[in-house]
Design an enzyme around this catalytic site. Structure first.
Site, mmCIF file in Angstrom:
data_model
loop_
_atom_site.group_PDB
_atom_site.id
_atom_site.type_symbol
_atom_site.label_atom_id
_atom_site.label_comp_id
_atom_site.label_asym_id
_atom_site.label_seq_id
_atom_site.Cartn_x
_atom_site.Cartn_y
_atom_site.Cartn_z
ATOM 1 N N HIS A 122 -3.733 7.224 1.726
ATOM 2 C CA HIS A 122 -4.074 5.860 1.339
ATOM 3 C C HIS A 122 -5.480 5.542 1.853
ATOM 4 O O HIS A 122 -5.934 6.120 2.855
ATOM 5 C CB HIS A 122 -3.046 4.886 1.922
ATOM 6 N N ASN A 160 -10.001 -0.807 -0.909
ATOM 7 C CA ASN A 160 -8.560 -0.559 -0.828
ATOM 8 C C ASN A 160 -7.908 -1.121 -2.097
ATOM 9 O O ASN A 160 -7.910 -2.331 -2.312
ATOM 10 C CB ASN A 160 -8.022 -1.246 0.431
ATOM 11 N N CYS A 202 0.817 -1.225 0.000
ATOM 12 C CA CYS A 202 0.000 0.000 0.000
ATOM 13 C C CYS A 202 0.847 1.270 0.000
ATOM 14 O O CYS A 202 0.361 2.349 -0.329
ATOM 15 C CB CYS A 202 -0.948 0.011 1.194
HETATM 16 N N1 COA Z 1 -18.244 -9.197 7.927
HETATM 17 C C1 COA Z 1 -18.884 -9.436 9.073
HETATM 18 N N2 COA Z 1 -18.255 -9.674 10.229
HETATM 19 C C2 COA Z 1 -16.909 -9.636 10.224
HETATM 20 C C3 COA Z 1 -16.176 -9.398 9.036
HETATM 21 C C4 COA Z 1 -16.907 -9.172 7.857
HETATM 22 N N3 COA Z 1 -16.309 -8.918 6.687
HETATM 23 N N4 COA Z 1 -14.864 -9.426 9.338
HETATM 24 C C5 COA Z 1 -14.763 -9.675 10.648
HETATM 25 N N5 COA Z 1 -16.003 -9.807 11.188
HETATM 26 C C6 COA Z 1 -16.363 -10.064 12.567
HETATM 27 C C7 COA Z 1 -15.251 -10.661 13.373
HETATM 28 O O1 COA Z 1 -15.199 -12.059 13.209
HETATM 29 C C8 COA Z 1 -15.625 -10.266 14.774
HETATM 30 O O2 COA Z 1 -16.619 -11.124 15.241
HETATM 31 P P1 COA Z 1 -16.602 -11.627 16.782
HETATM 32 O O3 COA Z 1 -16.737 -10.383 17.589
HETATM 33 O O4 COA Z 1 -17.784 -12.538 16.838
HETATM 34 O O5 COA Z 1 -15.289 -12.301 16.945
HETATM 35 C C9 COA Z 1 -16.265 -8.895 14.587
HETATM 36 O O6 COA Z 1 -16.652 -8.822 13.209
HETATM 37 C C10 COA Z 1 -15.333 -7.752 14.908
HETATM 38 O O7 COA Z 1 -14.129 -7.978 14.215
HETATM 39 P P2 COA Z 1 -12.891 -7.093 14.437
HETATM 40 O O8 COA Z 1 -11.713 -7.642 13.683
HETATM 41 O O9 COA Z 1 -12.727 -6.797 15.902
HETATM 42 O O10 COA Z 1 -13.389 -5.731 13.728
HETATM 43 P P3 COA Z 1 -12.674 -4.363 13.641
HETATM 44 O O11 COA Z 1 -13.545 -3.314 14.171
HETATM 45 O O12 COA Z 1 -11.253 -4.421 14.121
HETATM 46 O O13 COA Z 1 -12.621 -4.141 12.068
HETATM 47 C C11 COA Z 1 -11.187 -4.275 10.161
HETATM 48 C C12 COA Z 1 -11.915 -5.050 11.242
HETATM 49 C C13 COA Z 1 -10.428 -5.256 9.285
HETATM 50 C C14 COA Z 1 -12.197 -3.515 9.326
HETATM 51 C C15 COA Z 1 -10.234 -3.261 10.839
HETATM 52 O O14 COA Z 1 -9.475 -3.899 11.836
HETATM 53 C C16 COA Z 1 -9.299 -2.614 9.861
HETATM 54 O O15 COA Z 1 -9.715 -1.884 8.978
HETATM 55 N N6 COA Z 1 -7.988 -2.836 10.026
HETATM 56 C C17 COA Z 1 -7.046 -2.317 9.098
HETATM 57 C C18 COA Z 1 -7.027 -3.199 7.901
HETATM 58 C C19 COA Z 1 -6.260 -2.626 6.782
HETATM 59 O O16 COA Z 1 -6.198 -1.436 6.668
HETATM 60 N N7 COA Z 1 -5.667 -3.461 5.948
HETATM 61 C C20 COA Z 1 -4.957 -3.033 4.819
HETATM 62 C C21 COA Z 1 -3.777 -2.257 5.247
HETATM 63 S S1 COA Z 1 -3.138 -1.284 4.042
#
Ligand code: COA
Length: 338
Positions: free
Chosen positions: A265, A295, A114
């Site tokens: 980004h 993304n 990224c």
């Molecule tokens: N749809 C529905 N539920 C989902 C899901 C999806 N696509 N992905 C994860 N979940 C669930 C999880 O399993 C979890 O369930 P649980 O509470 O029963 O265990 C719940 O949603 C919360 O998940 P969590 O990982 O705590 O969510 P979050 O608020 O941290 O959001 C991201 C997850 C990935 C959106 C967030 O962490 C993020 O954006 N991180 C950065 C990722 C990124 O930028 N990547 C590229 C880098 S350049």
């Protein structure tokens, strides 16, 4: 007068096929509500089976070259940022160079995910400032859709990414007034490899205790799909992008309030809102595209640049700041007068 580089042309291309969150609900165990609330993404683009990353890059490049008002034969280098090349080797830049029909000039692939586009921009700037190059084509292009786990279990990563390409032409320029003339002002590049496995694609690769870089076990274990620790990525993205931008502005003697547009980004709308809040940037100065593209990794910043130009939000003479964060972990920031 000082020799510098400036952006002279911008182009982009996204595939026609729109994949909405509702489309993903049919493949993965997810919901439109969850995706929008947690990421801001509404839809993304996916390619057809017969499209490669260099095909997307070609379309964006042709537009950038046209907008720069140069002939393709005036290019003297291609720098191509991607984590999803057509093939493992040779680099995607080689395929693009052939499709563009500019044999002989050097091509360089950048593997900084990224952050790749800002690394590529910074490298182009330095080649131009050294006096060795005059017109460099800089591309960020990705096809994520072919590499995602699109099964019900793939929701963790599968909902986040989209396909697309953006390109710019960077050309040599003589800067008389460092404050007013269009040019790349400063870039900071960073990496901390101790976080490499927080967001990575393990296989195929030579980093396994195996005689083959690809085997059935890797496929059975899904190691050919990206693996991510979302929370660690989120926290570090906010911290590192803000730190990098603050240091860059300080070193460049630029105040945040003098920056006209922030092209960050696009990994998560909440990351960018948090960045804006922490740095006291008005939301209207942050140009976001994640809602419609997801993304797109290395393609994100040039895609955003092109959309901002099309929407009249980015005009010649504006002072722009970019920051990116991604797998590696890598991160970077850049200041430029457009
Ligand atoms: N749809 C529905 N539920 C989902 C899901 C999806 N696509 N992905 C994860 N979940 C669930 C999880 O399993 C979890 O369930 P649980 O509470 O029963 O265990 C719940 O949603 C919360 O998940 P969590 O990982 O705590 O969510 P979050 O608020 O941290 O959001 C991201 C997850 C990935 C959106 C967030 O962490 C993020 O954006 N991180 C950065 C990722 C990124 O930028 N990547 C590229 C880098 S350049």
């Amino acid at each position: 007068m000082a020799l510098s580089s400036k952006i002279t042309g911008v182009g982009s291309f996204v595939p026609e096929r729109v994949v909405t969150n509702h489309d993903l609900e049919k493949m993965m165990n997810t919901s439109d509500e969850w995706i929008q609330q947690r990421t801001g993404i509404v839809e993304r683009r996916w390619v057809d089976a017969n499209t490669s990353t260099s095909d997307l890059a070609l379309k964006a490049s042709i537009e950038a070259i046209e907008n720069a008002g140069i002939d393709k034969n005036d290019l003297d280098m291609i720098i191509f940022a991607t984590l999803s090349p057509d093939h493992d080797f040779p680099g995607a830049g080689c395929f693009l160079q052939d499709k563009l029909g500019v044999p002989g000039i050097p091509t360089l692939d950048i593997r900084q995910q990224c952050t790749g586009f800002l690394y590529a921009m910074s490298i182009a700037d330095k080649f131009i400032k050294s006096g060795s190059n005059k017109n460099i084509l800089v591309i960020g292009a990705e096809i994520h859709s072919k590499g995602l786990d699109r099964s019900p279990e793939g929701r963790n990563v599968g909902v986040l990414f989209g396909d697309g390409a953006g390109a710019i032409v960077m050309s040599a320029t003589d800067v008389k007034d460092g404050k007013a003339d269009s040019h790349i002002i400063n870039c900071h590049l960073h990496c901390d490899g101790s976080y490499a496995k927080e967001l990575w694609l393990p296989g195929p690769g030579t980093g396994f205790n195996s005689e083959n870089r690809c085997d059935q076990k890797m496929l059975d274990e899904g190691l050919h799909f990206p693996q991510m620790n979302g929370k660690v990525v989120f926290v570090n993205a906010v911290k590192k992008m803000s730190q990098s931008l603050i240091n860059l502005c300080k070193e460049s003697e630029v105040k945040f309030e003098d920056i006209d547009l922030f092209l960050f980004h696009q990994a998560n709308l909440r990351i960018n809102s948090k960045l804006a809040e922490m740095m006291g940037i008005p939301e209207e100065k942050v140009f976001n595209t994640i809602q419609k593209y997801g993304n797109t990794t290395a393609a994100t910043i040039p895609l955003g640049m092109h959309d901002a130009v099309k929407e009249g939000k980015l005009k010649p003479g504006m002072l722009v700041a970019s920051a990116a964060f991604g797998s590696g972990f890598t991160w970077a920031s850049s200041l430029y007068r457009f």
